[in-house]
Design an enzyme around this catalytic site. Structure first.
Site, PDB file in Angstrom:
ATOM      1  N   LYS A 217       1.596  -3.620  -0.369  1.00  0.00           N
ATOM      2  CA  LYS A 217       1.549  -2.581   0.662  1.00  0.00           C
ATOM      3  C   LYS A 217       1.176  -3.241   1.985  1.00  0.00           C
ATOM      4  O   LYS A 217       0.110  -3.882   2.081  1.00  0.00           O
ATOM      5  CB  LYS A 217       0.516  -1.520   0.278  1.00  0.00           C
ATOM      6  CG  LYS A 217       0.864  -0.773  -1.007  1.00  0.00           C
ATOM      7  CD  LYS A 217       2.033   0.169  -0.802  1.00  0.00           C
ATOM      8  CE  LYS A 217       2.271   1.018  -2.049  1.00  0.00           C
ATOM      9  NZ  LYS A 217       3.232   2.093  -1.810  1.00  0.00           N
TER      10      LYS A 217
ATOM     11  N   GLU B 285       6.821   1.916 -11.539  1.00  0.00           N
ATOM     12  CA  GLU B 285       5.389   1.652 -11.323  1.00  0.00           C
ATOM     13  C   GLU B 285       4.521   2.636 -12.106  1.00  0.00           C
ATOM     14  O   GLU B 285       3.714   3.338 -11.531  1.00  0.00           O
ATOM     15  CB  GLU B 285       5.096   1.705  -9.817  1.00  0.00           C
ATOM     16  CG  GLU B 285       5.602   2.963  -9.152  1.00  0.00           C
ATOM     17  CD  GLU B 285       5.675   2.863  -7.620  1.00  0.00           C
ATOM     18  OE1 GLU B 285       5.970   1.790  -7.087  1.00  0.00           O
ATOM     19  OE2 GLU B 285       5.432   3.887  -6.978  1.00  0.00           O
TER      20      GLU B 285
END
Ligand SMILES: [Mg+2]
Length: 380
Positions: free
Chosen positions: A172, A330
């Site tokens: 991220k 995920e």
């Protein structure tokens, strides 16, 4: 249908909507917002006249898609009348009526679909993936996200997952300076073996005007894809970046629905797409998005929100039965991010993959005591 079961068993007699607060094991920082100690969620329980139980989960995030409180109200106040007294066999009719009864609230509709399909699978004695078209893969490569503002803690997390066989790491970015992101990427790349893949997710964190030169720097790390670099409505900038870069651009926030998937194909604003049950309203819509993408040669990735286990199981059945969701998924938040496991048996994430449960329906059971421990309010 198993011996003794009848369609009468599928009449929903009771609907329980539980607003929860999940404690979190780690902080998460994303371009679009931060999450610290806890996160609200919703668990749905349907019980049939015949005693079958179907589970659903809504996992909204207020900065991304909607609120838990709003989705609990959508289920409790607006959708309850469509479900109680109806057969789970009417799932498609119920979902169509839900779209007319309340606009948006895709997470509530996903939860409703999950619980109805869980009931149907249990009644028929087959996993939900069988209901969704049949199994095309039983093991789904697991991607974990590197999103802790404490980067040393994140590297420990990565080393632990490496030891378990995880080979997909989504970093991220966009919540620190560009220089700091490059340092994080360098340090992560140094601990990853050659067969691991880095992916990068900005969660809308870049401004369109200087995104290209920053992403060109990121291409040095050979990421498998770069996800949602700019704001969801900046689709022209997404198209420009997709055309300018060698690295595929993946749409997450820019593609919530089948209609937006059509726009994605028409305008060429992404090379790949993240499909999430919570964005689009369930497995049926997720499959529509994957099919629209597939028809244009655009592969899909199995994305998630902060999901506690029931929703992840539904996602596994979706990806297991959808050929074009081929970029991994995920499905790790219940095991690694949320601090209470509400499943009686945790999801199996061995060998770097999530695995399709064998049992009928969603193939998971909810631990009542664990659910009580995180209940804020129960209705019905
Ligand atoms: Mg994303």
């Amino acid at each position: 249908m198993p011996d003794g079961a009848t369609t009468r068993d599928l009449i929903v007699e009771r609907m329980e909507v539980t607003l929860t607060r999940w404690p979190l094991k780690m902080k998460r920082r994303h371009g679009v917002g931060d999450v610290e100690r806890s996160m609200p969620g919703v668990i749905l329980k349907l019980t049939t006249r015949g005693g079958l139980v179907g589970w659903g989960e809504a996992a909204p995030w207020s900065v991304f898609s909607g609120t838990a409180e709003g989705n609990a109200a959508a289920l409790d106040v607006y959708l309850r009348a469509l479900v109680v007294g109806r057969s789970a066999s009417d799932v498609q009719t119920i979902l169509d009526a839900a779209d007319h009864a309340v606009v948006g609230h895709a997470e509530a509709k996903a939860a409703l679909e999950m619980a109805l399909d869980d009931l149907r699978g249990k009644a028929l004695g087959v996993p939900c993936a069988e209901l969704h078209g049949g199994v095309v893969r039983r093991d789904i490569p697991l991607s974990v996200s590197v999103a802790d503002p404490d980067f040393e803690a994140d590297l420990d997390f990565v080393r632990a997952r490496l030891a378990e066989g995880v080979r997909l790491y989504k970093v991220k970015t966009g919540f620190l300076t560009h220089r700091e992101d490059l340092v994080r990427l360098e340090r992560l790349a140094a601990v990853l073996p050659a067969d691991a893949e880095i992916r990068i997710d900005y969660n809308q964190g870049l401004e369109a005007w200087d995104a290209l030169r920053k992403l060109r720097d990121m291409e040095a790390f050979r990421p498998g894809f770069i996800e949602q670099p700019v704001a969801r409505e900046r689709r022209d900038a997404m198209a420009m970046l997709a055309a300018a870069l060698d690295t595929p651009i993946l749409a997450d926030e820019s593609c919530f629905s089948p209609a937006e998937a059509v726009e994605m194909v028409r305008r060429g604003f992404a090379d790949a797409v993240s499909v999430k049950l919570m964005k689009c309203g369930g497995v049926r819509r997720a499959k529509e998005i994957a099919a629209i993408g597939g028809a244009a040669g655009i592969p899909a990735y199995g994305g998630t929100m902060f999901e506690a286990g029931v929703a992840l199981a539904a996602g596994i059945h979706c990806v297991a039965s959808t050929p074009n969701i081929c970029l991994g998924a995920e499905f790790y938040t219940a095991n690694h991010v949320i601090g209470v496991d509400i499943l009686e048996r945790p999801l199996d994430l061995s060998n770097g993959a999530s695995h399709l449960p064998d049992a009928p329906g969603l193939g998971v059971a909810v631990d009542a005591a664990a659910l009580r421990s995180v209940t804020v309010e129960a209705r019905g």
